[in-house]
Design a protein around this motif. Structure first.
Motif, PDB file in Angstrom:
ATOM      1  N   THR A 369       5.944  -0.692  -3.570  1.00 48.45           N
ATOM      2  CA  THR A 369       5.365  -1.993  -3.240  1.00 48.45           C
ATOM      3  C   THR A 369       5.920  -3.104  -4.119  1.00 48.45           C
ATOM      4  OG1 THR A 369       3.317  -0.900  -2.519  1.00 48.45           O
ATOM      5  CG2 THR A 369       3.202  -3.262  -2.982  1.00 48.45           C
ATOM      6  N   LEU A 370       6.050  -2.843  -5.415  1.00 45.30           N
ATOM      7  CA  LEU A 370       6.423  -3.896  -6.358  1.00 45.30           C
ATOM      8  C   LEU A 370       7.928  -4.050  -6.548  1.00 45.30           C
ATOM      9  CD1 LEU A 370       3.758  -3.483  -9.191  1.00 45.30           C
ATOM     10  CD2 LEU A 370       3.702  -4.973  -7.193  1.00 45.30           C
ATOM     11  N   TYR A 371       8.705  -2.984  -6.313  1.00 44.96           N
ATOM     12  CA  TYR A 371      10.142  -3.090  -6.594  1.00 44.96           C
ATOM     13  C   TYR A 371      10.839  -4.185  -5.785  1.00 44.96           C
ATOM     14  CZ  TYR A 371      15.042  -2.083  -7.239  1.00 44.96           C
ATOM     15  OH  TYR A 371      16.380  -2.206  -7.509  1.00 44.96           O
ATOM     16  N   PRO A 372      10.564  -4.326  -4.472  1.00 50.14           N
ATOM     17  CA  PRO A 372      11.223  -5.424  -3.749  1.00 50.14           C
ATOM     18  C   PRO A 372      10.904  -6.797  -4.334  1.00 50.14           C
ATOM     19  CG  PRO A 372      10.295  -3.855  -2.207  1.00 50.14           C
ATOM     20  CD  PRO A 372       9.781  -3.472  -3.562  1.00 50.14           C
ATOM     21  N   ILE A 373       9.661  -6.968  -4.810  1.00 52.22           N
ATOM     22  CA  ILE A 373       9.281  -8.242  -5.427  1.00 52.22           C
ATOM     23  C   ILE A 373      10.043  -8.432  -6.727  1.00 52.22           C
ATOM     24  CG2 ILE A 373       7.344  -9.549  -6.378  1.00 52.22           C
ATOM     25  CD1 ILE A 373       5.522  -7.856  -4.534  1.00 52.22           C
ATOM     26  N   PHE A 374      10.138  -7.364  -7.519  1.00 56.81           N
ATOM     27  CA  PHE A 374      10.868  -7.422  -8.787  1.00 56.81           C
ATOM     28  C   PHE A 374      12.354  -7.705  -8.549  1.00 56.81           C
ATOM     29  CE2 PHE A 374      13.430  -5.186 -11.995  1.00 56.81           C
ATOM     30  CZ  PHE A 374      12.958  -5.790 -13.161  1.00 56.81           C
ATOM     31  N   ALA A 375      12.950  -7.012  -7.572  1.00 57.45           N
ATOM     32  CA  ALA A 375      14.379  -7.196  -7.301  1.00 57.45           C
ATOM     33  C   ALA A 375      14.678  -8.614  -6.836  1.00 57.45           C
ATOM     34  CB  ALA A 375      14.835  -6.185  -6.248  1.00 57.45           C
ATOM     35  N   VAL A 383      15.411  -6.614  -1.047  1.00 57.02           N
ATOM     36  CA  VAL A 383      15.344  -5.168  -0.804  1.00 57.02           C
ATOM     37  C   VAL A 383      14.163  -4.890   0.110  1.00 57.02           C
ATOM     38  CG1 VAL A 383      15.058  -2.894  -1.848  1.00 57.02           C
ATOM     39  CG2 VAL A 383      16.347  -4.661  -3.050  1.00 57.02           C
ATOM     40  N   SER A 384      14.384  -4.085   1.127  1.00 57.01           N
ATOM     41  CA  SER A 384      13.309  -3.711   2.042  1.00 57.01           C
ATOM     42  C   SER A 384      12.992  -2.229   1.870  1.00 57.01           C
ATOM     43  CB  SER A 384      13.719  -4.002   3.490  1.00 57.01           C
ATOM     44  OG  SER A 384      12.706  -3.582   4.382  1.00 57.01           O
ATOM     45  N   ILE A 385      11.741  -1.953   1.530  1.00 52.86           N
ATOM     46  CA  ILE A 385      11.281  -0.560   1.400  1.00 52.86           C
ATOM     47  C   ILE A 385      10.184  -0.342   2.427  1.00 52.86           C
ATOM     48  CG2 ILE A 385      10.144   1.119  -0.083  1.00 52.86           C
ATOM     49  CD1 ILE A 385      11.506  -0.109  -2.454  1.00 52.86           C
ATOM     50  N   GLY A 386      10.446   0.536   3.372  1.00 56.35           N
ATOM     51  CA  GLY A 386       9.510   0.729   4.467  1.00 56.35           C
ATOM     52  C   GLY A 386       9.037   2.156   4.615  1.00 56.35           C
ATOM     53  N   PRO A 387       8.508   2.500   5.795  1.00 57.01           N
ATOM     54  CA  PRO A 387       7.939   3.824   6.025  1.00 57.01           C
ATOM     55  C   PRO A 387       8.843   5.001   5.674  1.00 57.01           C
ATOM     56  CG  PRO A 387       7.333   2.358   7.803  1.00 57.01           C
ATOM     57  CD  PRO A 387       8.285   1.593   6.940  1.00 57.01           C
ATOM     58  N   PRO A 388      10.162   4.962   5.952  1.00 59.63           N
ATOM     59  CA  PRO A 388      10.977   6.140   5.609  1.00 59.63           C
ATOM     60  C   PRO A 388      10.892   6.517   4.136  1.00 59.63           C
ATOM     61  CG  PRO A 388      12.200   4.706   7.089  1.00 59.63           C
ATOM     62  CD  PRO A 388      10.950   3.964   6.702  1.00 59.63           C
ATOM     63  N   PHE A 389      10.918   5.499   3.246  1.00 55.41           N
ATOM     64  CA  PHE A 389      10.820   5.794   1.814  1.00 55.41           C
ATOM     65  C   PHE A 389       9.471   6.409   1.476  1.00 55.41           C
ATOM     66  CE2 PHE A 389       8.971   4.331  -2.198  1.00 55.41           C
ATOM     67  CZ  PHE A 389       9.806   4.974  -3.106  1.00 55.41           C
ATOM     68  N   PHE A 390       8.398   5.752   1.908  1.00 50.38           N
ATOM     69  CA  PHE A 390       7.058   6.221   1.541  1.00 50.38           C
ATOM     70  C   PHE A 390       6.777   7.602   2.133  1.00 50.38           C
ATOM     71  CE2 PHE A 390       6.580   1.569   1.132  1.00 50.38           C
ATOM     72  CZ  PHE A 390       6.053   1.508  -0.154  1.00 50.38           C
ATOM     73  N   ASN A 391       7.175   7.805   3.378  1.00 53.33           N
ATOM     74  CA  ASN A 391       6.911   9.102   4.009  1.00 53.33           C
ATOM     75  C   ASN A 391       7.647  10.234   3.305  1.00 53.33           C
ATOM     76  OD1 ASN A 391       5.296   7.827   5.897  1.00 53.33           O
ATOM     77  ND2 ASN A 391       6.931   7.644   7.409  1.00 53.33           N
ATOM     78  N   LYS A 392       8.924   9.987   2.963  1.00 50.36           N
ATOM     79  CA  LYS A 392       9.714  11.046   2.326  1.00 50.36           C
ATOM     80  C   LYS A 392       9.327  11.263   0.867  1.00 50.36           C
ATOM     81  CE  LYS A 392      13.733  10.496   5.350  1.00 50.36           C
ATOM     82  NZ  LYS A 392      15.156  10.081   5.438  1.00 50.36           N
ATOM     83  N   ALA A 393       8.965  10.181   0.169  1.00 50.10           N
ATOM     84  CA  ALA A 393       8.632  10.311  -1.254  1.00 50.10           C
ATOM     85  C   ALA A 393       7.206  10.806  -1.475  1.00 50.10           C
ATOM     86  CB  ALA A 393       8.830   8.966  -1.954  1.00 50.10           C
ATOM     87  N   ALA A 394       6.265  10.281  -0.702  1.00 47.54           N
ATOM     88  CA  ALA A 394       4.859  10.644  -0.917  1.00 47.54           C
ATOM     89  C   ALA A 394       4.410  11.805  -0.050  1.00 47.54           C
ATOM     90  CB  ALA A 394       3.957   9.428  -0.661  1.00 47.54           C
ATOM     91  N   GLY A 395       5.078  12.026   1.104  1.00 45.93           N
ATOM     92  CA  GLY A 395       4.642  13.066   2.031  1.00 45.93           C
ATOM     93  C   GLY A 395       4.582  14.460   1.423  1.00 45.93           C
ATOM     94  N   PRO A 396       5.653  14.965   0.805  1.00 47.04           N
ATOM     95  CA  PRO A 396       5.589  16.315   0.215  1.00 47.04           C
ATOM     96  C   PRO A 396       4.535  16.437  -0.882  1.00 47.04           C
ATOM     97  CG  PRO A 396       7.874  15.597   0.462  1.00 47.04           C
ATOM     98  CD  PRO A 396       7.020  14.409   0.749  1.00 47.04           C
ATOM     99  N   VAL A 397       4.375  15.377  -1.685  1.00 46.12           N
ATOM    100  CA  VAL A 397       3.359  15.418  -2.747  1.00 46.12           C
ATOM    101  C   VAL A 397       1.967  15.482  -2.126  1.00 46.12           C
ATOM    102  CG1 VAL A 397       2.479  14.274  -4.810  1.00 46.12           C
ATOM    103  CG2 VAL A 397       4.903  14.080  -4.218  1.00 46.12           C
ATOM    104  N   ALA A 398       1.765  14.729  -1.034  1.00 43.45           N
ATOM    105  CA  ALA A 398       0.463  14.745  -0.361  1.00 43.45           C
ATOM    106  C   ALA A 398       0.154  16.130   0.200  1.00 43.45           C
ATOM    107  CB  ALA A 398       0.440  13.702   0.753  1.00 43.45           C
ATOM    108  N   LEU A 399       1.166  16.819   0.724  1.00 42.99           N
ATOM    109  CA  LEU A 399       0.936  18.172   1.243  1.00 42.99           C
ATOM    110  C   LEU A 399       0.583  19.140   0.112  1.00 42.99           C
ATOM    111  CD1 LEU A 399       3.750  18.466   3.939  1.00 42.99           C
ATOM    112  CD2 LEU A 399       1.331  17.905   4.250  1.00 42.99           C
ATOM    113  N   ALA A 400       1.247  18.985  -1.039  1.00 48.97           N
ATOM    114  CA  ALA A 400       0.876  19.805  -2.205  1.00 48.97           C
ATOM    115  C   ALA A 400      -0.554  19.519  -2.627  1.00 48.97           C
ATOM    116  CB  ALA A 400       1.847  19.529  -3.356  1.00 48.97           C
ATOM    117  N   LEU A 401      -0.945  18.246  -2.546  1.00 43.67           N
ATOM    118  CA  LEU A 401      -2.314  17.863  -2.879  1.00 43.67           C
ATOM    119  C   LEU A 401      -3.311  18.542  -1.944  1.00 43.67           C
ATOM    120  CD1 LEU A 401      -4.330  16.031  -4.413  1.00 43.67           C
ATOM    121  CD2 LEU A 401      -3.814  14.235  -2.753  1.00 43.67           C
ATOM    122  N   VAL A 402      -2.980  18.618  -0.666  1.00 46.30           N
ATOM    123  CA  VAL A 402      -3.860  19.280   0.299  1.00 46.30           C
ATOM    124  C   VAL A 402      -4.028  20.760  -0.058  1.00 46.30           C
ATOM    125  CG1 VAL A 402      -4.073  19.991   2.717  1.00 46.30           C
ATOM    126  CG2 VAL A 402      -3.372  17.659   2.157  1.00 46.30           C
TER     127      VAL A 402
END
Length: 641
Positions: A369-375, A383-402
């Motif tokens: 969320t903050l990196y595009p503002i910082f850049a 810099v545009s950071i959208g769903p592909p980044f969040f899904n790939k970065a947070a998705g596996p961690v969320a499954l481990a959390l489950v």
């Protein structure tokens, strides 16, 4: 005179907050019991006065007093009454007044009802709450006055953003703000406990209902906001990873971790320092969200302010509150005893793993969320950071959390045996494995994350109800049912998310009248388009005939035009059936007489919001269960006395 009375009430409330802070400081420094006792009534009166200010602001909106700048900028005489009322907080200044009103009322509620904490710790807590309120009062009075007058009233107002002219405006912001403010109360409890060196189970038991209440309202607010954006914006998605959406998700993630940590402290006297730190982090995230929405650095349908000076004011408040809390934590951490220990394989160990994984997801969302503002600000690079980044970065961690969430409730406190835990997880593991195999065979195109998510959702659903196996259900505590329902809600939501991701079908066409189109199991045709007149808008409304398995029904998506302000919106028409939703949007007409149509078939998408509702219900059951237990405990103590 109503606006002047509202401004006067705001000044009086600010003065009472200053008095509350001063009395708390004097009382703690001198140990004077009379001064200490005086803090409670001041906090109550402050809450009443600031609530009066909000009521008066709503009054000028209902009356459409166009001599008030905020009304002229954000309302219109032709606007329906519900949007005049909700429009009072559908803008920057009004939303901030709603924020500080809930803050004042929460402080008054703590003063009225909190009886578990030592008197000095409570006074330190109320002093911290007054300090937070004072900063926001200053922000309102000097940078965002909601009652400012115009020299000359216009003939009519500019109107409310049409995207906000929805009943969701009456529900979504207040629920989110109650959640944010509940986190601020938890933060104040943490500061009060650190000031008085009183971090222990009693402090955690006093703080837990506020965290749980905040978590419930954040869950409801995020769930309702997701569905509001889903049907209102016409994009067909339930979560867009918009920076302001993320700003509401981050406090929820931190509050979830804090809720689990404070439960360990309250019941097992563990994770003391971790609980304090999470309280600071959770409030930090709510402040970051406030900064993002009101700083002017984001362009979003959710963002209220476009004035960077206001953002600088909030940034100063954020640095002061969070920096001060971290400094206090650094100076007090040596005095916070470790508490009771536990083995790695234990319920406490699972909760620690749960919190670490939540923290990783929080870090991913915060950075994304903050990196595009910082850049953009530092390097001048967009810099545009959208769903592909969040899904790939947070998705596996969320499954481990489950996976951890499935195991945690089946573990024993303090110490457990790994083999025994696997034995208790045998059925959920088998269910998960069978689902993976079935999906690989019959839905291999769904994608790895979707397959794992759907399989783990079924496994989590089974493990969620496992704590009720072989128990006397009539004697099972209500908060245990709350845990079961909340975890089951996560499983239901995850199943909806995975199904929507894996099985959604989309058709984008330019269709003539009567020309059939297909999406999923449906055959759809436009049977006509007609003009429609609304209370403050006009529209072109299509009549769509949808057929499936011999049954048919009609849908009526609209393209609306608002004159104040001049805006065109797409109003989706959605048919909800047992196995999903048919989502339709009407576009523009082209030169050949064809109408643009966007059609989606979304299997089981409604499980996303049904699961969110279950999570909130589970939280409410836990809150009521804890309250009933406290009442019974208090009654027994009084009976023995």
């Amino acid at each position: 005179m109503i606006a002047e009375a509202g401004l006067a009430a705001l000044w009086i409330a600010a003065a009472l907050a200053a008095l509350q802070l001063m009395l708390a400081a004097i009382g703690l420094a001198r140990g004077d019991p009379d001064v200490l006792r005086s803090v409670r009534p001041v906090a109550v009166v402050q809450g009443v006065i600031v609530a009066l200010a909000l009521i008066l602001l709503i009054s000028v909106f209902v009356a459409t007093d166009l001599s008030v700048k905020l009304v002229a900028d954000n309302s219109h005489s032709a606007k329906p009454l519900i949007y005049k009322i909700a429009g009072a907080w559908g803008n920057h200044e009004g939303s901030m007044l709603l924020w500080v009103t809930i803050l004042g009322l929460a402080g008054g509620a703590v003063a009225l009802f909190e009886r578990q904490l030592a008197e000095k710790t409570l006074v330190a807590t109320l002093g911290s709450q007054a300090l937070i309120a004072l900063g926001f009062y200053a922000f309102l009075l000097f940078a965002s006055n909601p009652f400012a007058r115009l020299a000359t009233a216009p003939a009519d107002g500019n109107g409310l953003n049409p995207l906000l002219q929805d009943p969701g405006l009456a529900f979504h912001p207040p629920t989110l703000y109650i959640g944010y403010v509940g986190i601020s109360v938890a933060f104040s409890f943490a500061v009060g406990a650190m000031v008085m060196r009183d971090v222990g189970p009693a402090f955690a038991r006093a703080m837990r209902p506020w965290i749980l209440g905040a978590w419930i309202f954040l869950t409801l607010g995020i769930t309702a906001g997701s569905y509001w954006a889903y049907y209102e914006l016409g994009w067909g998605g339930w979560w867009f990873w918009d920076p302001v959406e993320n700003a509401s998700l981050m406090p929820w993630l931190a509050a979830t971790a804090l809720l689990h940590s404070v439960t360990v402290l309250a019941t097992r006297d563990g994770l003391r320092a971790w609980t304090i730190m999470l309280a600071v982090v959770a409030f930090s995230m709510s402040m970051v969200g406030t900064f993002l929405v009101r700083s002017g650095i984001l362009t979003s349908v959710h963002a209220f302010a476009v004035d960077p000076e206001r953002g600088a004011f909030i940034l100063i408040l954020l640095a002061f509150y969070i920096g001060g809390a971290l400094l206090l934590f650094a100076t007090r951490v040596a005095t916070i005893r470790e508490g009771q220990g536990f083995e790695l394989v234990s319920r406490e160990g699972a909760l620690v793993a749960n919190n670490l994984l939540l923290s990783v997801i929080l870090g991913v969302v915060l950075i994304g969320t903050l990196y595009p503002i910082f850049a953009a600000g530092v390097f001048g690079v967009q810099v545009s950071i959208g769903p592909p980044f969040f899904n790939k970065a947070a998705g596996p961690v969320a499954l481990a959390l489950v996976a951890v969430m499935a195991a945690g409730p089946l573990m024993r406190w303090r110490r457990d045996d790994g083999g025994a835990v696997l034995g208790r997880l045998f059925v959920p593991i088998i269910v998960t494995g069978l689902m993976v195999a079935a999906l690989v065979v019959f839905a291999s195109s769904a994608g790895v994350l979707a397959i794992l998510g759907l399989a783990l959702a079924f496994g989590l659903a089974v493990s969620s109800v496992a704590p009720l196996w072989k128990r006397n259900l009539r004697r099972t505590p209500l908060f245990t049912y709350g845990m079961v329902v909340a975890h089951l809600g996560i499983a239901v939501s995850l199943a909806g998310m995975a199904s929507e991701s894996a099985f959604t079908q989309q058709t984008l066409v330019a269709a003539r009248i009567g020309e059939p189109q297909r999406v999923g199991p449906y055959r759809i045709a436009i049977t006509g388009v007609r003009p429609v007149l609304g209370p403050n808008w006009t529209a072109l409304e299509a009549e769509l005939r949808a057929e499936r398995d011999g049954a048919s029904f009609t849908l009526a998506p609209q393209s609306r035009f608002f004159a104040n302000p001049v805006t065109t919106t797409s109003e989706s028409a959605i048919a909800t059936v047992l196995d999903g939703q048919l989502y339709t949007v009407l576009g523009q007409r082209d030169a050949e007489g064809r109408w643009q149509l966007r059609l989606w078939w979304k299997p089981f998408v409604t499980l996303i919001w049904a699961g969110g509702a279950l999570v909130a219900i589970g939280g409410l059951l836990s809150l009521i269960g804890r309250w009933l237990r406290e009442r019974r405990t208090t009654a027994r103590r009084e009976g023995l006395a």
